[in-house]
Motif scaffolding. Structure first.
Motif, PDB file in Angstrom:
ATOM      1  N   PRO A 167       2.914  34.672 -18.855  1.00 23.04           N
ATOM      2  CA  PRO A 167       2.859  35.563 -17.734  1.00 23.04           C
ATOM      3  C   PRO A 167       1.800  36.712 -17.914  1.00 23.04           C
ATOM      4  CG  PRO A 167       4.611  36.078 -19.605  1.00 23.04           C
ATOM      5  CD  PRO A 167       3.929  34.876 -20.089  1.00 23.04           C
ATOM      6  N   GLU A 168       1.144  36.896 -16.839  1.00 16.45           N
ATOM      7  CA  GLU A 168      -0.107  38.078 -16.971  1.00 16.45           C
ATOM      8  C   GLU A 168       0.327  38.588 -15.411  1.00 16.45           C
ATOM      9  OE1 GLU A 168      -2.198  38.754 -18.895  1.00 16.45           O
ATOM     10  OE2 GLU A 168      -2.501  37.193 -20.324  1.00 16.45           O
ATOM     11  N   GLY A 169       1.563  38.203 -15.123  1.00 22.19           N
ATOM     12  CA  GLY A 169       1.701  39.109 -13.619  1.00 22.19           C
ATOM     13  C   GLY A 169       1.302  38.531 -12.328  1.00 22.19           C
ATOM     14  N   MET A 213      -6.251  30.837 -14.499  1.00 24.91           N
ATOM     15  CA  MET A 213      -6.005  30.486 -13.140  1.00 24.91           C
ATOM     16  C   MET A 213      -4.786  31.288 -12.757  1.00 24.91           C
ATOM     17  SD  MET A 213      -7.671  27.331 -13.133  1.00 24.91           S
ATOM     18  CE  MET A 213      -7.381  26.979 -14.755  1.00 24.91           C
ATOM     19  N   ARG A 214      -5.074  32.183 -11.670  1.00 21.18           N
ATOM     20  CA  ARG A 214      -3.989  33.050 -11.279  1.00 21.18           C
ATOM     21  C   ARG A 214      -3.754  32.674  -9.792  1.00 21.18           C
ATOM     22  NH1 ARG A 214      -5.028  38.288 -15.100  1.00 21.18           N
ATOM     23  NH2 ARG A 214      -5.251  37.128 -16.988  1.00 21.18           N
ATOM     24  N   ASP A 215      -2.499  32.602  -9.229  1.00 17.27           N
ATOM     25  CA  ASP A 215      -2.731  32.313  -7.753  1.00 17.27           C
ATOM     26  C   ASP A 215      -2.129  33.468  -6.888  1.00 17.27           C
ATOM     27  OD1 ASP A 215      -1.932  31.187  -5.231  1.00 17.27           O
ATOM     28  OD2 ASP A 215      -0.446  29.984  -5.813  1.00 17.27           O
ATOM     29  N   LEU A 229     -14.196  36.253 -21.275  1.00 16.88           N
ATOM     30  CA  LEU A 229     -14.508  36.378 -22.617  1.00 16.88           C
ATOM     31  C   LEU A 229     -12.953  36.745 -23.170  1.00 16.88           C
ATOM     32  CD1 LEU A 229     -15.110  38.339 -25.249  1.00 16.88           C
ATOM     33  CD2 LEU A 229     -15.771  35.832 -25.267  1.00 16.88           C
ATOM     34  N   ASP A 230     -12.459  35.519 -23.964  1.00 14.69           N
ATOM     35  CA  ASP A 230     -10.923  35.936 -24.459  1.00 14.69           C
ATOM     36  C   ASP A 230     -11.129  36.105 -26.020  1.00 14.69           C
ATOM     37  OD1 ASP A 230      -8.397  36.132 -23.775  1.00 14.69           O
ATOM     38  OD2 ASP A 230      -7.956  34.387 -24.914  1.00 14.69           O
ATOM     39  N   MET A 231     -10.487  37.117 -26.567  1.00 11.24           N
ATOM     40  CA  MET A 231     -10.677  37.238 -28.122  1.00 11.24           C
ATOM     41  C   MET A 231      -9.348  37.763 -28.758  1.00 11.24           C
ATOM     42  SD  MET A 231     -11.082  40.602 -28.874  1.00 11.24           S
ATOM     43  CE  MET A 231     -12.577  41.143 -29.964  1.00 11.24           C
ATOM     44  N   ALA A 433       2.903  47.485 -17.703  1.00  7.26           N
ATOM     45  CA  ALA A 433       1.491  47.698 -17.311  1.00  7.26           C
ATOM     46  C   ALA A 433       0.672  46.824 -17.645  1.00  7.26           C
ATOM     47  CB  ALA A 433       1.312  49.222 -17.993  1.00  7.26           C
ATOM     48  N   HIS A 434       0.393  46.292 -18.879  1.00  8.79           N
ATOM     49  CA  HIS A 434      -0.337  45.096 -19.219  1.00  8.79           C
ATOM     50  C   HIS A 434       0.522  43.618 -19.391  1.00  8.79           C
ATOM     51  CE1 HIS A 434      -3.969  43.159 -20.884  1.00  8.79           C
ATOM     52  NE2 HIS A 434      -3.435  43.365 -22.146  1.00  8.79           N
ATOM     53  N   HIS A 435       0.832  43.438 -20.338  1.00  6.31           N
ATOM     54  CA  HIS A 435       1.806  42.387 -20.454  1.00  6.31           C
ATOM     55  C   HIS A 435       2.883  42.550 -21.606  1.00  6.31           C
ATOM     56  CE1 HIS A 435      -0.730  41.118 -23.791  1.00  6.31           C
ATOM     57  NE2 HIS A 435      -1.693  40.653 -22.932  1.00  6.31           N
ATOM     58  N   PRO A 436       3.845  41.630 -21.501  1.00  5.68           N
ATOM     59  CA  PRO A 436       4.907  41.857 -22.484  1.00  5.68           C
ATOM     60  C   PRO A 436       4.752  41.842 -23.877  1.00  5.68           C
ATOM     61  CG  PRO A 436       5.563  39.967 -21.306  1.00  5.68           C
ATOM     62  CD  PRO A 436       4.214  40.618 -20.852  1.00  5.68           C
ATOM     63  N   VAL A 479      -3.117  46.041 -28.555  1.00  2.20           N
ATOM     64  CA  VAL A 479      -2.819  45.879 -29.948  1.00  2.20           C
ATOM     65  C   VAL A 479      -1.269  45.260 -29.558  1.00  2.20           C
ATOM     66  CG1 VAL A 479      -1.494  46.762 -32.158  1.00  2.20           C
ATOM     67  CG2 VAL A 479      -3.612  47.836 -31.185  1.00  2.20           C
ATOM     68  N   ARG A 480      -1.198  43.970 -30.284  1.00  2.00           N
ATOM     69  CA  ARG A 480       0.258  43.042 -29.998  1.00  2.00           C
ATOM     70  C   ARG A 480       1.271  43.503 -30.671  1.00  2.00           C
ATOM     71  NH1 ARG A 480      -3.130  41.601 -25.919  1.00  2.00           N
ATOM     72  NH2 ARG A 480      -4.991  40.396 -26.833  1.00  2.00           N
ATOM     73  N   ILE A 481       2.541  43.047 -30.138  1.00  2.00           N
ATOM     74  CA  ILE A 481       3.856  43.134 -30.953  1.00  2.00           C
ATOM     75  C   ILE A 481       3.773  42.025 -31.937  1.00  2.00           C
ATOM     76  CG2 ILE A 481       6.133  43.100 -30.963  1.00  2.00           C
ATOM     77  CD1 ILE A 481       5.710  44.171 -28.018  1.00  2.00           C
TER      78      ILE A 481
HETATM   79  N1  ASP Z   1      -4.419  38.124 -21.782  1.00  2.00           N
HETATM   80  C1  ASP Z   1      -4.996  39.368 -21.531  1.00  2.00           C
HETATM   81  C2  ASP Z   1      -5.499  39.086 -19.922  1.00  2.00           C
HETATM   82  O1  ASP Z   1      -5.785  37.951 -19.592  1.00  2.00           O
HETATM   83  C3  ASP Z   1      -6.124  39.979 -21.948  1.00  2.00           C
HETATM   84  C4  ASP Z   1      -5.381  40.502 -23.460  1.00  2.00           C
HETATM   85  O2  ASP Z   1      -4.537  41.209 -23.510  1.00  2.00           O
HETATM   86  O3  ASP Z   1      -6.234  39.971 -24.500  1.00  2.00           O
HETATM   87  O4  ASP Z   1      -5.583  39.928 -19.222  1.00  2.00           O
END
Ligand code: ASP
Length: 579
Positions: A167-169, A213-215, A229-231, A433-436, A479-481
């Motif tokens: 999920p990214e919304g 990919m997001r619809d 760029l994903d890190m 606001a971001h993701h869960p 920062v992640r849970i």
């Molecule tokens: N996964 C998030 C995004 O694609 C970025 C992240 O939280 O690292 O927007």
């Protein structure tokens, strides 16, 4: 075929006297009498003029190999606009390698062509200097990012494209499974969950130039498919992530501009909203929002009896006409304002405004001194609840003063301390606001567990941060849970029940049983970064084969129907479109 010895754009006066063969496309041809013709030949490096004895059988965009001797052009025919303009290839012989029909649009020079036609014939559009420059810049930026991540000891890992939903919304694109009829893969909205699993797997520092990919509806800065760029990193806080990303984008900017950007400033989300009315402020220009709530705290003017009043001032903007003011007011209303108040300042500090008579002397002087408004200035005021006020003035600010994309330099900005939830849905569940998977702010964990009212939850800050460039959101991270109990609490707050969370994210929660390091990460859109660095308004200009605004590809005609055999194999039946 004659073997190429040189590239067109790289020939110079150093080559005078050499016999060379260049290959490329005919950019232009001009006959000069019966026995002389000029052919401008184009390849990826540029254009060179070739002098041939006739060009009757040569047309634009023919593919040629031209062999001849490099010579100096007579001074009166030199072309200073062309890097190779002082030389030409003389007494040239031509081998036609390929004929070409007249192209549907002109390749040289900038011509306005309908975008659908450009995309339908993208292979021709790619020959233009604009697309050549944009895509080569893109490759250089990708290389710089890779170099930077490698130097910072990140390991490049590929994550799968056929996955369960992340999920990214946005809405997922789904792929039916042949081997498991009735079941579907989702295409990744991001590699989010896999990169977190890589941290549990001890990879420590992961990166990927990832396709996502997001619809969602397409816009100037949004396509169905995009590259980021994903890190992700272990045992760090957000500050260290921001330092790594700052380094990577600075390297990327430097390969294009030749200059390293200044160190990137940081501001908290609440300050961004208060000063710029946006969580992605364009700080290339001022025109900041000024708070006027206290100036009007005892006002008798009904329209100003509101929780928040703010204004922006346009210096020397007072000569704007009534028509334009009416248009601005209409815009403000379309953005949700009840109205837009304007106040012009005259020569001796007197003001002109449709609502001047409702303001007391003290309020007017308070307004002028707070806004530091003087003769010739105009102030625009909005009164409402806080979110509405900053939203409307933020948009008005852009409307009034935003420079074009290629002016005003590069202004990167980190926005930190985002709220954990951006709103509450109709069922009373807060929306992340971001993701869960975002860690709440350490100081707000208590507030989180105590809050039973949704509006209190909106006060909870998160450890999420965004990178902004010239008012575009380049990317987000957090920062992640990494603790099961907090993750479960968040799922619960979001209205994701035990069963659903187990079904959708059980694999992540299971992984957290076996020693999850604290971790944090980020992702930024490479299409957006490239567009801004090369000065394009639309990311389609930096994507080799983009979709049109309506999400179709006029080149391949995607999306298309599929035949019955394929449907049968997948166990699918297509219903007629709903009317
Ligand atoms: N996964 C998030 C995004 O694609 C970025 C992240 O939280 O690292 O927007």
């Amino acid at each position: 075929m004659t073997k190429r010895t040189d590239y067109c754009g790289r020939l110079s006066s150093d080559d005078i006297g050499r016999t060379v063969t260049v290959c490329g496309w005919v950019s232009k041809r001009r006959e000069h009498g019966e026995f002389l013709a000029f052919v401008d030949l184009r390849d990826r490096t540029g254009i060179v003029q070739c002098v041939v004895d006739h060009a009757h059988d040569i047309r634009s965009e023919y593919v040629l190999a031209v062999t001849g001797t490099v010579r100096e052009r007579p001074p009166e025919t030199a072309n200073n606009d062309l890097p190779t303009g002082s030389i030409e290839i003389g007494e040239a012989t031509v081998e036609i390698l390929s004929h070409a029909e007249p192209p549907p649009f002109q390749i040289s020079g900038r011509v306005d062509v309908d975008e659908t036609i450009r995309i339908r014939h993208r292979y021709l559009d790619l020959r233009t200097s604009r697309m050549q420059r944009n895509l080569r810049s893109r490759a250089a930026i990708n290389a710089a990012i890779r170099r930077s991540m490698d130097d910072q000891e990140f390991v490049e890992l590929e994550t799968p494209m056929l996955i369960a939903s992340t999920p990214e919304g946005a809405r997922d694109f789904v792929v039916p499974s042949r081997l498991s009829p009735g079941n579907f893969y989702a295409l990744p909205q991001s590699p989010q969950l896999f990169k977190q699993l890589c941290m549990v797997g001890g990879m420590d520092r992961y990166y990927q130039i990832a396709r996502c990919m997001r619809d969602e509806d397409l816009r100037a800065d949004r396509q169905f498919e995009f590259t980021q760029l994903d890190m992700e990193m272990s045992f760090v806080d957000g500050r260290e992530v921001r330092a790594v990303i700052s380094e990577a984008v600075s390297e990327a900017a430097e390969v294009i501009t030749g200059e390293r950007p200044d160190s990137i400033p940081e501001i908290p989300w609440s300050e961004a909203m208060n000063r710029y009315g946006s969580d992605k402020p364009d700080i290339r220009f001022g025109l900041e929002l000024v708070d006027l709530t206290s100036v009007f705290s005892d006002t008798d003017f009904n329209a100003f009896k509101a929780p928040t009043i703010k204004g922006i001032k346009v210096e020397a903007g007072g000569d704007i006409g009534r028509n334009q003011l009416d248009q601005l007011t209409d815009k403000a209303k379309s953005w949700g304002a009840k109205g837009l108040v304007w106040v012009k300042v005259g020569s001796s500090g007197e003001v002109t405004s449709p609502v001047a008579k409702f303001m007391s002397e003290a309020e007017i002087s308070g307004l002028l001194s707070t806004m530091e408004a003087t003769e010739g200035d105009i102030c625009y005021l909005v009164a409402d609840e806080w979110r509405k006020v900053v939203h409307v003035l933020g948009l008005l600010r852009l409307e009034l003063a935003r420079p074009p994309v290629n002016e005003g330099g590069l202004c990167f900005l980190w926005v930190v301390d985002f709220p954990l939830f951006e709103d509450v849905d109709d069922d009373g569940n807060p929306l992340p606001a971001h993701h869960p998977f975002t860690m709440p702010h350490a100081d707000d964990l208590e507030l989180l567990s105590k809050s039973s009212v949704a509006s209190d939850l909106l006060e909870v800050r998160s450890q999420a941060y965004d990178l902004v460039l010239n008012g575009w959101e380049l990317g987000s991270g957090s920062v992640r849970i990494h603790r099961r109990d907090i993750q479960q609490q968040i799922f619960h707050l979001l209205g994701i029940g035990e069963e659903e969370s187990q079904q959708k994210f059980g694999f992540l929660m299971d992984a957290f049983r076996y020693g999850a390091p604290p971790h944090a990460g980020f992702a930024f859109g490479i299409d957006r970064l490239v567009a801004l660095l090369v000065g394009e308004e639309n990311i389609r200009e930096v994507i080799a084969f983009p979709k049109t605004q309506s999400g179709t590809d006029p080149l391949t005609n995607a999306p298309t129907s599929i035949d019955q055999t394929q449907l049968d194999e997948l166990g699918l039946r297509v219903l007629p479109p709903a009317t």
